[in-house]
Write a protein that holds these residues in place. Structure first.
Motif, PDB file in Angstrom:
ATOM      1  N   VAL A  16       0.836  -1.206   0.000  1.00  0.00           N
ATOM      2  CA  VAL A  16       0.000   0.000   0.000  1.00  0.00           C
ATOM      3  C   VAL A  16       0.871   1.256   0.000  1.00  0.00           C
ATOM      4  O   VAL A  16       0.636   2.201  -0.766  1.00  0.00           O
ATOM      5  CB  VAL A  16      -0.940   0.001   1.222  1.00  0.00           C
ATOM      6  N   LYS A  17       1.895   1.278   0.846  1.00  0.00           N
ATOM      7  CA  LYS A  17       2.787   2.439   0.914  1.00  0.00           C
ATOM      8  C   LYS A  17       3.502   2.655  -0.414  1.00  0.00           C
ATOM      9  O   LYS A  17       3.637   3.793  -0.888  1.00  0.00           O
ATOM     10  CB  LYS A  17       3.807   2.245   2.033  1.00  0.00           C
ATOM     11  N   LEU A  18       3.942   1.566  -1.029  1.00  0.00           N
ATOM     12  CA  LEU A  18       4.652   1.659  -2.304  1.00  0.00           C
ATOM     13  C   LEU A  18       3.778   2.311  -3.371  1.00  0.00           C
ATOM     14  O   LEU A  18       4.229   3.186  -4.121  1.00  0.00           O
ATOM     15  CB  LEU A  18       5.074   0.260  -2.754  1.00  0.00           C
ATOM     16  N   ILE A  19       2.526   1.920  -3.425  1.00  0.00           N
ATOM     17  CA  ILE A  19       1.626   2.443  -4.458  1.00  0.00           C
ATOM     18  C   ILE A  19       1.243   3.892  -4.176  1.00  0.00           C
ATOM     19  O   ILE A  19       1.259   4.742  -5.070  1.00  0.00           O
ATOM     20  CB  ILE A  19       0.372   1.557  -4.564  1.00  0.00           C
ATOM     21  N   LEU A  20       0.924   4.195  -2.920  1.00  0.00           N
ATOM     22  CA  LEU A  20       0.464   5.546  -2.586  1.00  0.00           C
ATOM     23  C   LEU A  20       1.571   6.588  -2.673  1.00  0.00           C
ATOM     24  O   LEU A  20       1.297   7.777  -2.843  1.00  0.00           O
ATOM     25  CB  LEU A  20      -0.147   5.566  -1.186  1.00  0.00           C
ATOM     26  N   THR A  21       2.824   6.177  -2.528  1.00  0.00           N
ATOM     27  CA  THR A  21       3.930   7.132  -2.611  1.00  0.00           C
ATOM     28  C   THR A  21       4.613   7.111  -3.976  1.00  0.00           C
ATOM     29  O   THR A  21       5.585   7.828  -4.190  1.00  0.00           O
ATOM     30  CB  THR A  21       4.987   6.842  -1.524  1.00  0.00           C
ATOM     31  N   GLY A  22       4.106   6.298  -4.891  1.00  0.00           N
ATOM     32  CA  GLY A  22       4.706   6.195  -6.217  1.00  0.00           C
ATOM     33  C   GLY A  22       3.944   6.983  -7.260  1.00  0.00           C
ATOM     34  O   GLY A  22       2.917   7.613  -6.974  1.00  0.00           O
ATOM     35  N   PRO A  23       4.416   6.952  -8.499  1.00  0.00           N
ATOM     36  CA  PRO A  23       3.780   7.723  -9.576  1.00  0.00           C
ATOM     37  C   PRO A  23       2.368   7.267  -9.909  1.00  0.00           C
ATOM     38  O   PRO A  23       1.609   8.014 -10.521  1.00  0.00           O
ATOM     39  CB  PRO A  23       4.728   7.517 -10.765  1.00  0.00           C
ATOM     40  N   ALA A  24       1.986   6.059  -9.493  1.00  0.00           N
ATOM     41  CA  ALA A  24       0.624   5.594  -9.770  1.00  0.00           C
ATOM     42  C   ALA A  24      -0.417   6.431  -9.047  1.00  0.00           C
ATOM     43  O   ALA A  24      -1.587   6.443  -9.424  1.00  0.00           O
ATOM     44  CB  ALA A  24       0.480   4.127  -9.356  1.00  0.00           C
TER      45      ALA A  24
END
Length: 340
Positions: free
Chosen positions: A324-332
């Motif tokens: 979840v953290k990876l997606i919310l802090t990434g370009p997505a």
């Protein structure tokens, strides 16, 4: 005003005596050095002219000509980088009409002095440069607005008086709902409840005050109650701007109950996931449990757990919270399309 050590003045007019008077007056200027040139033919000047920094045109409109304002417009069209100041007789209406046609200023022939003419020419150069900079930066401002409109959170900019200067598409939606956060009649950002509105005002005041080393990031956050939702609006405030434009603040606004509007296709491309794995990653990001997703999609828990293991492997993570953290802090997390 920027220092202008030398200004190139080009006088366009048929009268040699006017050219001599203008040249003599400018030669006595104390606040700048003027290089003076005279040409009698407008067409030849346009044909042979090229833009130069610090150049200004004085166009003679004292002669009774029906196409005098067309000449002003023509200079603006053919040599847009160069400001135009017109020379008129005693009729100041001609000067005002020339400004409407594109001139930066006008000079009345019977009122000419070295000081007034020098000031008018230098102001015309500065004003014209400002207009050009505005035209050049407009596309950049449009692009910056488009970027802010793609953020998944609301962004509100306020000035030192806490009046709203800008809000992105997500913030516009919150403000229009008027539940938790709203705009007062004088464009001040306020909370719906009076007590929270006072707390928000103090928070903004503290943000705009000199830095206090004892305060932490948590001191600049507030939750605003909403009447139509069990979840509050979460707001974080940060200072912004210290230059000539003055100090202000930015409010970042989020709704914890709002689904995360991300593209499964984008998530798949960024992390090399299959469509099923991307759908699962988005479901986790929106706070759903594995068994709820399995039931909704009509698949077994074994299938969902297998997909989750593949997500862990491909994203180099080991926990759902890390995904979840990876997606919310990434370009997505950036919106694929504008919210406006």
């Amino acid at each position: 005003m920027d220092d202008i050590s030398t200004a190139i003045v080009r006088f366009i007019g048929h009268k040699e005596e006017d050219a001599q008077q203008l040249g003599w007056l400018l030669s006595n200027a104390a606040n700048a050095k003027f290089s003076f040139e005279h040409t009698a033919c407008l067409d030849n000047f346009i044909k042979n002219s090229h833009a130069q920094q610090g150049q200004v045109i004085i166009l003679d409109l004292t002669e009774n000509s029906e196409n005098r304002f067309e000449a002003v417009a023509l200079l603006g069209e053919k040599i847009p980088q160069t400001p135009v100041v017109v020379l008129t007789g005693d009729d100041e209406k001609i000067g005002r009409n020339a400004i409407h046609a594109g001139a930066q200023d006008y000079l009345v022939k019977s009122q000419l002095t070295t000081e007034s003419m020098s000031r008018s020419l230098l102001n015309a150069i500065q004003r014209h440069q400002g207009h050009q900079r505005s035209a050049e930066t407009a596309p950049l401002l449009d692009s910056a607005t488009a970027v802010l409109n793609r953020l998944p959170i609301g962004v509100i900019l306020v000035n030192a008086d806490t009046k709203i200067l800008f809000f992105n598409g997500k913030a516009k939606r919150y403000l229009e709902q008027g539940d938790g956060l709203a705009i007062s009649t004088d464009r001040v950002c306020r909370a719906t409840l009076p007590s929270e509105s006072r707390a928000l005002a103090k928070l903004l005041s503290d943000t705009l005050s000199p830095a206090d080393a004892t305060k932490t990031e948590g001191d600049f956050a507030i939750s605003l109650t909403r009447m139509e939702s069990d979840y509050p609006l979460n707001v974080m405030v940060a200072p912004i701007g210290t230059g000539a434009a003055g100090k202000g603040a930015v409010l970042f606004v989020s709704d914890p109950s709002e689904p995360v509007e991300l593209s499964v296709e984008t998530i798949c491309k960024l992390y090399n996931l299959t469509p099923a794995e991307g759908r699962l990653a988005l479901g986790l990001t929106n706070g759903y449990k594995l068994d709820d997703l399995a039931a909704e999609w009509g698949v077994s828990m074994h299938t969902v757990r297998s997909q989750l293991r593949q997500i862990f492997r491909k994203t180099d993570t080991s926990r759902q919270s890390e995904v979840v953290k990876l997606i919310l802090t990434g370009p997505a997390a950036l919106q694929a399309t504008s919210l406006l």
